[in-house]
Design a protein around this motif. Structure first.
Motif, PDB file in Angstrom:
ATOM      1  N   ARG A 115      10.481   2.390  14.332  1.00  4.08           N
ATOM      2  CA  ARG A 115      10.784   2.578  12.908  1.00  4.08           C
ATOM      3  C   ARG A 115      10.125   1.458  12.133  1.00  4.08           C
ATOM      4  O   ARG A 115      10.116   0.319  12.576  1.00  4.08           O
ATOM      5  CB  ARG A 115      12.300   2.514  12.656  1.00  4.08           C
ATOM      6  CG  ARG A 115      13.038   3.753  13.082  1.00  4.08           C
ATOM      7  CD  ARG A 115      14.364   3.855  12.321  1.00  4.08           C
ATOM      8  NE  ARG A 115      15.183   4.899  12.908  1.00  4.08           N
ATOM      9  CZ  ARG A 115      16.177   4.665  13.764  1.00  4.08           C
ATOM     10  NH1 ARG A 115      16.486   3.436  14.092  1.00  4.08           N
ATOM     11  NH2 ARG A 115      16.871   5.659  14.267  1.00  4.08           N
ATOM     12  N   TRP A 116       9.596   1.816  10.969  1.00  2.00           N
ATOM     13  CA  TRP A 116       8.966   0.806  10.121  1.00  2.00           C
ATOM     14  C   TRP A 116       9.941   0.377   9.038  1.00  2.00           C
ATOM     15  O   TRP A 116      10.722   1.190   8.538  1.00  2.00           O
ATOM     16  CB  TRP A 116       7.703   1.363   9.466  1.00  2.00           C
ATOM     17  CG  TRP A 116       6.677   1.853  10.431  1.00  2.00           C
ATOM     18  CD1 TRP A 116       6.336   3.149  10.681  1.00  2.00           C
ATOM     19  CD2 TRP A 116       5.858   1.054  11.296  1.00  2.00           C
ATOM     20  NE1 TRP A 116       5.354   3.199  11.630  1.00  2.00           N
ATOM     21  CE2 TRP A 116       5.035   1.940  12.033  1.00  2.00           C
ATOM     22  CE3 TRP A 116       5.731  -0.310  11.513  1.00  2.00           C
ATOM     23  CZ2 TRP A 116       4.104   1.494  12.970  1.00  2.00           C
ATOM     24  CZ3 TRP A 116       4.807  -0.752  12.449  1.00  2.00           C
ATOM     25  CH2 TRP A 116       4.009   0.147  13.162  1.00  2.00           C
ATOM     26  N   LYS A 117       9.867  -0.889   8.665  1.00  5.43           N
ATOM     27  CA  LYS A 117      10.679  -1.366   7.547  1.00  5.43           C
ATOM     28  C   LYS A 117      10.173  -0.729   6.264  1.00  5.43           C
ATOM     29  O   LYS A 117       8.973  -0.697   6.017  1.00  5.43           O
ATOM     30  CB  LYS A 117      10.553  -2.881   7.417  1.00  5.43           C
ATOM     31  CG  LYS A 117      11.372  -3.661   8.409  1.00  5.43           C
ATOM     32  CD  LYS A 117      11.141  -5.134   8.231  1.00  5.43           C
ATOM     33  CE  LYS A 117      11.795  -5.908   9.355  1.00  5.43           C
ATOM     34  NZ  LYS A 117      11.332  -7.290   9.415  1.00  5.43           N
TER      35      LYS A 117
ATOM     36  N   ARG B  71       4.433  -7.148  13.359  1.00  2.00           N
ATOM     37  CA  ARG B  71       5.646  -7.976  13.443  1.00  2.00           C
ATOM     38  C   ARG B  71       6.465  -7.923  12.160  1.00  2.00           C
ATOM     39  O   ARG B  71       7.687  -7.966  12.189  1.00  2.00           O
ATOM     40  CB  ARG B  71       5.264  -9.416  13.753  1.00  2.00           C
ATOM     41  CG  ARG B  71       4.834  -9.593  15.206  1.00  2.00           C
ATOM     42  CD  ARG B  71       4.730 -11.043  15.560  1.00  2.00           C
ATOM     43  NE  ARG B  71       3.570 -11.674  14.981  1.00  2.00           N
ATOM     44  CZ  ARG B  71       3.472 -12.974  14.716  1.00  2.00           C
ATOM     45  NH1 ARG B  71       4.490 -13.767  14.934  1.00  2.00           N
ATOM     46  NH2 ARG B  71       2.368 -13.482  14.224  1.00  2.00           N
ATOM     47  N   SER B  72       5.776  -7.835  11.040  1.00  2.00           N
ATOM     48  CA  SER B  72       6.533  -7.835   9.784  1.00  2.00           C
ATOM     49  C   SER B  72       7.072  -6.452   9.430  1.00  2.00           C
ATOM     50  O   SER B  72       8.008  -6.331   8.658  1.00  2.00           O
ATOM     51  CB  SER B  72       5.657  -8.360   8.644  1.00  2.00           C
ATOM     52  OG  SER B  72       4.599  -7.460   8.406  1.00  2.00           O
ATOM     53  N   MET B  73       6.473  -5.421  10.001  1.00  2.00           N
ATOM     54  CA  MET B  73       6.857  -4.061   9.595  1.00  2.00           C
ATOM     55  C   MET B  73       7.807  -3.377  10.568  1.00  2.00           C
ATOM     56  O   MET B  73       8.397  -2.355  10.235  1.00  2.00           O
ATOM     57  CB  MET B  73       5.604  -3.192   9.444  1.00  2.00           C
ATOM     58  CG  MET B  73       4.787  -3.487   8.196  1.00  2.00           C
ATOM     59  SD  MET B  73       5.555  -2.821   6.711  1.00  2.00           S
ATOM     60  CE  MET B  73       5.139  -1.081   6.857  1.00  2.00           C
ATOM     61  N   LEU B  74       7.932  -3.894  11.785  1.00  2.00           N
ATOM     62  CA  LEU B  74       8.808  -3.234  12.749  1.00  2.00           C
ATOM     63  C   LEU B  74      10.261  -3.414  12.345  1.00  2.00           C
ATOM     64  O   LEU B  74      10.725  -4.539  12.185  1.00  2.00           O
ATOM     65  CB  LEU B  74       8.602  -3.819  14.143  1.00  2.00           C
ATOM     66  CG  LEU B  74       7.558  -3.154  15.032  1.00  2.00           C
ATOM     67  CD1 LEU B  74       7.584  -3.801  16.403  1.00  2.00           C
ATOM     68  CD2 LEU B  74       7.812  -1.671  15.160  1.00  2.00           C
ATOM     69  N   ALA B  85       9.548 -12.760  13.047  1.00  2.00           N
ATOM     70  CA  ALA B  85       9.305 -11.636  12.151  1.00  2.00           C
ATOM     71  C   ALA B  85       9.232 -12.134  10.722  1.00  2.00           C
ATOM     72  O   ALA B  85       9.889 -13.082  10.343  1.00  2.00           O
ATOM     73  CB  ALA B  85      10.424 -10.622  12.302  1.00  2.00           C
ATOM     74  N   SER B  86       8.383 -11.525   9.941  1.00  2.00           N
ATOM     75  CA  SER B  86       8.271 -11.888   8.535  1.00  2.00           C
ATOM     76  C   SER B  86       9.426 -11.279   7.764  1.00  2.00           C
ATOM     77  O   SER B  86      10.050 -10.341   8.228  1.00  2.00           O
ATOM     78  CB  SER B  86       6.943 -11.379   7.980  1.00  2.00           C
ATOM     79  OG  SER B  86       5.889 -11.922   8.721  1.00  2.00           O
ATOM     80  N   PRO B  87       9.699 -11.841   6.609  1.00  2.00           N
ATOM     81  CA  PRO B  87      10.814 -11.297   5.843  1.00  2.00           C
ATOM     82  C   PRO B  87      10.569  -9.848   5.447  1.00  2.00           C
ATOM     83  O   PRO B  87       9.447  -9.437   5.215  1.00  2.00           O
ATOM     84  CB  PRO B  87      10.859 -12.194   4.602  1.00  2.00           C
ATOM     85  CG  PRO B  87       9.620 -12.989   4.622  1.00  2.00           C
ATOM     86  CD  PRO B  87       9.051 -12.954   5.981  1.00  2.00           C
ATOM     87  N   SER B  88      11.642  -9.120   5.402  1.00  2.00           N
ATOM     88  CA  SER B  88      11.511  -7.704   5.077  1.00  2.00           C
ATOM     89  C   SER B  88      11.677  -7.509   3.583  1.00  2.00           C
ATOM     90  O   SER B  88      12.086  -8.398   2.855  1.00  2.00           O
ATOM     91  CB  SER B  88      12.591  -6.915   5.808  1.00  2.00           C
ATOM     92  OG  SER B  88      13.841  -7.364   5.386  1.00  2.00           O
ATOM     93  N   LEU B  89      11.357  -6.319   3.177  1.00  2.00           N
ATOM     94  CA  LEU B  89      11.612  -5.969   1.790  1.00  2.00           C
ATOM     95  C   LEU B  89      13.108  -5.892   1.562  1.00  2.00           C
ATOM     96  O   LEU B  89      13.842  -5.451   2.426  1.00  2.00           O
ATOM     97  CB  LEU B  89      10.999  -4.603   1.482  1.00  2.00           C
ATOM     98  CG  LEU B  89       9.495  -4.539   1.311  1.00  2.00           C
ATOM     99  CD1 LEU B  89       9.065  -3.092   1.234  1.00  2.00           C
ATOM    100  CD2 LEU B  89       9.079  -5.268   0.064  1.00  2.00           C
ATOM    101  N   PRO B  90      13.581  -6.314   0.429  1.00  2.00           N
ATOM    102  CA  PRO B  90      15.015  -6.180   0.161  1.00  2.00           C
ATOM    103  C   PRO B  90      15.404  -4.717   0.031  1.00  2.00           C
ATOM    104  O   PRO B  90      14.569  -3.866  -0.242  1.00  2.00           O
ATOM    105  CB  PRO B  90      15.192  -6.920  -1.163  1.00  2.00           C
ATOM    106  CG  PRO B  90      13.845  -6.938  -1.786  1.00  2.00           C
ATOM    107  CD  PRO B  90      12.853  -6.911  -0.682  1.00  2.00           C
TER     108      PRO B  90
END
Lengths: 290, 209
Positions: A115-117, B71-74, B85-90
């Motif tokens: 799944r993608w963020k 890494r940032s999008m998983l 991991a990089s910060p995610s979108l709120p």
């Protein structure tokens, strides 16, 4: 005229340069594809890599099936964490020295799907294909493959995956199309051959027939498993090469479950011999004079 | 994508990028010749499409990290050695599948003379001969003239709850007046007297944001 300061074009160009820089150290990029699911692409990939490595080639596998990764399991490196080194991500090595990279090594739990963020899952079809292409590009360009003779890229089912890989790698050494000797399988596989031929050229496309026959474990009698059309004839008809047949052997699946390539575990079986023959045919195929 | 200043026939330059905030990027462009500025807002799908291409609006400010995108999008990735991991979108508020945010704003402008329309440039087919010459280049964040009346609650009777004011503070300064005005119009049209975070979320959904 630029794009007002974001340099998007140059960012994309940098991505391409990174990718080509990494790929330059790899002699033969080989796509294993079918278009059809369940034909044995990953099993063939893991065993071809093992056969090539045992033959002295520097081999690696990239599991490009992001949603159904299996190669880390089949090659026994599922638990190995990826390490980040100065030259990129260091992939684990499976015996006899096969570098392995798979999405499986990045997912947290066995049952975790990819799944993608995203701020919302609504409408994710708009961007999901782009995200998957970006992930595949990173796997290719950010992994410290080192100098290789063979990088085997195991594609997910679906002809669209062929186009995605071709957009990243416009030139490859071989595109191995795996099929079963059935009309249903070949119906899809023919589409894949057409696409691979258009994108990479007929001279790099080779067909491998899997589950080609069955040998009785008690009496040794050989039977055809399916009564469908001959895959070599299909390859001839479509103007591409035929690289060999692999007989059905339940031991292949058992070896994959144990994380050990069958070609190393059951060397004397007809199936292992057929896998080595296909590996030899692949080697001749990519190294033949232009 | 690029923006052209119609007056000067010049390509506008990117000046500032803020966000993503609630899934929206705010991007400010300026004309180098006349200083005219426009702000672009992206909705979550547009933001995500840019992220999926692994490019940065405004350009990269740091070197590329190995597998930075993956890494940032998983969403369910495990930590890899040596890299976090990089910060995610709120998290975003309620989203609406309806159209483009710009069309919603354009509609607001059409309904409310002077609300969004560029000062000094009348709408097509409209004459502004009777209007006093406005400052063609108002400063960013400078309040515009009050907009005209709308159906429902008069703007003067609208109040902002402290929570809503705090949420508005998270919006980049250069587009805050426009967002405030848009939400006030939405609230007035829908009969709200108090603008709360819930009303803001509803407006956001209606704007396709």
């Amino acid at each position: 005229m630029g794009d007002a300061g974001s340099g998007v074009a140059s960012q994309l160009q940098d991505q391409t340069l990174r990718l080509h820089g990494r790929m330059a150290a790899i002699r033969h990029k080989v796509a294993i594809l079918s278009g059809k699911g369940g034909v044995g692409k990953s099993t063939l990939t893991s065993n071809l890599a093992a056969a090539l490595a045992e033959g002295g080639a520097r081999a690696a596998v990239l599991d490009a099936d992001l949603h159904g990764p299996a190669l880390a399991k089949m090659l026994g490196v599922r638990g190995a964490a990826l390490r980040f080194g100065p030259d990129g991500v260091e992939p684990p090595e499976a015996p006899p020295g096969i570098k392995v990279l798979s999405m499986d090594q990045l997912l947290r739990r066995d049952e975790a799907p990819l799944r993608w963020k995203a701020p919302t899952s609504e409408g994710d079809f708009v961007w999901r294909a782009s995200a998957e292409a970006a992930a595949l590009r990173e796997f290719l360009s950010d992994t410290h493959w080192g100098a290789l003779d063979f990088l085997l890229i195991d594609l997910a089912p679906g002809t669209d995956k062929i186009s995605t890989l071709a957009s990243l790698l416009p030139k490859i050494g071989a595109a191995i199309v795996v099929t079963l000797p059935t009309e249903v399988s070949q119906l899809t596989v023919r589409k894949s051959i057409t696409l691979a031929t258009e994108l990479w050229g007929a001279s790099v496309v080779g067909v491998v027939e899997n589950m080609a026959g069955y040998r009785c474990g008690r009496c040794g009698h050989e039977e055809r498993l399916f009564q469908g059309p001959d895959s070599a004839a299909m390859a001839r008809e479509m103007g591409v090469s035929f690289l060999g047949r692999i007989p059905f052997d339940p031991g292949l699946a058992e070896a994959a479950d144990r994380g050990a390539p069958y070609v190393r575990q059951a060397r004397e079986t007809p199936c292992a011999a057929a896998l080595r023959a296909v590996a030899a045919a692949l080697r001749s195929f990519v190294e033949r004079p232009a | 994508m690029r923006f052209l200043c119609v007056t000067c026939n010049e390509a506008m330059k990117l000046e500032r990028v803020e966000g993503p905030e609630d899934g929206s990027l705010s991007v400010l462009f300026a004309c180098a010749a006349c200083g005219n500025r426009v702000a672009m807002l992206t909705n979550p799908w547009e933001t995500q499409l840019v992220r999926a291409l692994d490019v940065r609006i405004g350009g990269r400010s740091s070197p590329v990290e190995p597998m930075e995108f993956v890494r940032s999008m998983l969403a369910s990735g495990r930590e890899a050695g040596g890299g976090g991991a990089s910060p995610s979108l709120p998290a975003t508020g309620p989203a609406s599948p309806s159209g483009c945010p710009f069309s919603a704003m354009a509609n607001l402008a059409a309904e409310t003379p002077g609300a969004i329309r560029q000062p000094g440039h009348p709408a097509i087919g409209e004459s502004d001969a009777s209007e006093p010459a406005p400052d063609p280049h108002p400063a960013i964040g400078e309040p515009r003239a009050p907009s005209g009346p709308v159906a429902g609650v008069p703007n003067s009777q609208l109040a902002w709850s402290p929570d809503a004011e705090r949420r508005l503070e998270r919006v980049p300064e250069f587009i805050r007046p426009m967002i405030r005005q848009s939400i006030e119009h939405f609230a007035a049209e829908h009969g709200y007297r108090l603008i709360t975070p819930e009303v803001m979320a509803e407006a956001r959904g209606a704007f396709g944001m």
